[in-house]
Design an enzyme around this catalytic site. Sequence first.
Site, PDB file in Angstrom:
ATOM      1  N   PHE A 190      63.256  62.643  47.840  1.00  0.00           N
ATOM      2  CA  PHE A 190      62.276  62.855  46.766  1.00  0.00           C
ATOM      3  C   PHE A 190      63.019  62.870  45.427  1.00  0.00           C
ATOM      4  O   PHE A 190      63.552  63.889  45.012  1.00  0.00           O
ATOM      5  CB  PHE A 190      61.572  64.202  47.015  1.00  0.00           C
ATOM      6  N   HIS A 197      45.445  65.090  37.169  1.00  0.00           N
ATOM      7  CA  HIS A 197      46.056  63.901  37.772  1.00  0.00           C
ATOM      8  C   HIS A 197      47.508  64.181  38.164  1.00  0.00           C
ATOM      9  O   HIS A 197      47.943  63.837  39.263  1.00  0.00           O
ATOM     10  CB  HIS A 197      45.979  62.732  36.780  1.00  0.00           C
ATOM     11  N   ILE A 204      54.781  62.506  34.159  1.00  0.00           N
ATOM     12  CA  ILE A 204      54.822  63.473  33.062  1.00  0.00           C
ATOM     13  C   ILE A 204      53.481  64.185  32.969  1.00  0.00           C
ATOM     14  O   ILE A 204      52.429  63.540  32.996  1.00  0.00           O
ATOM     15  CB  ILE A 204      55.181  62.770  31.740  1.00  0.00           C
ATOM     16  N   ARG A 244      66.667  64.796  32.103  1.00  0.00           N
ATOM     17  CA  ARG A 244      66.998  64.787  33.531  1.00  0.00           C
ATOM     18  C   ARG A 244      67.285  63.381  34.059  1.00  0.00           C
ATOM     19  O   ARG A 244      67.515  63.188  35.238  1.00  0.00           O
ATOM     20  CB  ARG A 244      65.848  65.420  34.323  1.00  0.00           C
ATOM     21  N   GLU A 291      46.999  65.955  30.311  1.00  0.00           N
ATOM     22  CA  GLU A 291      45.946  66.921  30.025  1.00  0.00           C
ATOM     23  C   GLU A 291      44.980  67.108  31.195  1.00  0.00           C
ATOM     24  O   GLU A 291      44.080  67.937  31.114  1.00  0.00           O
ATOM     25  CB  GLU A 291      45.167  66.467  28.786  1.00  0.00           C
TER      26      GLU A 291
END
Length: 160
Positions: A122, A97, A91, A136, A94
């Site tokens: 994937f 990464h 997810i 999802r 900020e």
Amino acid sequence: MASALKSLSEYTKKKNIDISEKKFAVVISEYNPKITESLYGAVIETLLKEGAKEANIYREDVPGAFELTFGAQLMAEEEDIDAVICLGCVIQGETKHFDFICDAVAHGVTNVSLKYNKPVIFGLLTPNTEQQAFDRAGGKHGNKGVEAAVAAIKMLGMKK
């Protein structure tokens, strides 16, 4: 956004093959388990629905998304494994990464697939928010796990 136009759980049986003797490895990230376990459940349900034998589906857990590629490589090098399905969820946060991890996993999965000449799928969700991930992973956009399982089957169909 593709999932706004089509459910991730919808698919056609075009190019599906007999998978009753095929062996699948599912490599799943332990990070974001509520999401990844939902993806895994959809993979298993879809593979079984399409004719796979439960005994021919192997699960391997890895700590996080970054480790999916090494887990996939270990499974892909097993000669009796026909396809590998990688499942995870990163997810957006900020920091950068997110970008580094998602890019590394995408390239790593592709490289493993090409190195071992077998489908390595994937199934990594890369949403901006946790809600988008849930949408999802069985929510309003269907389940990416279904899409990942179907992709593995269809790619095996290309190899025959």
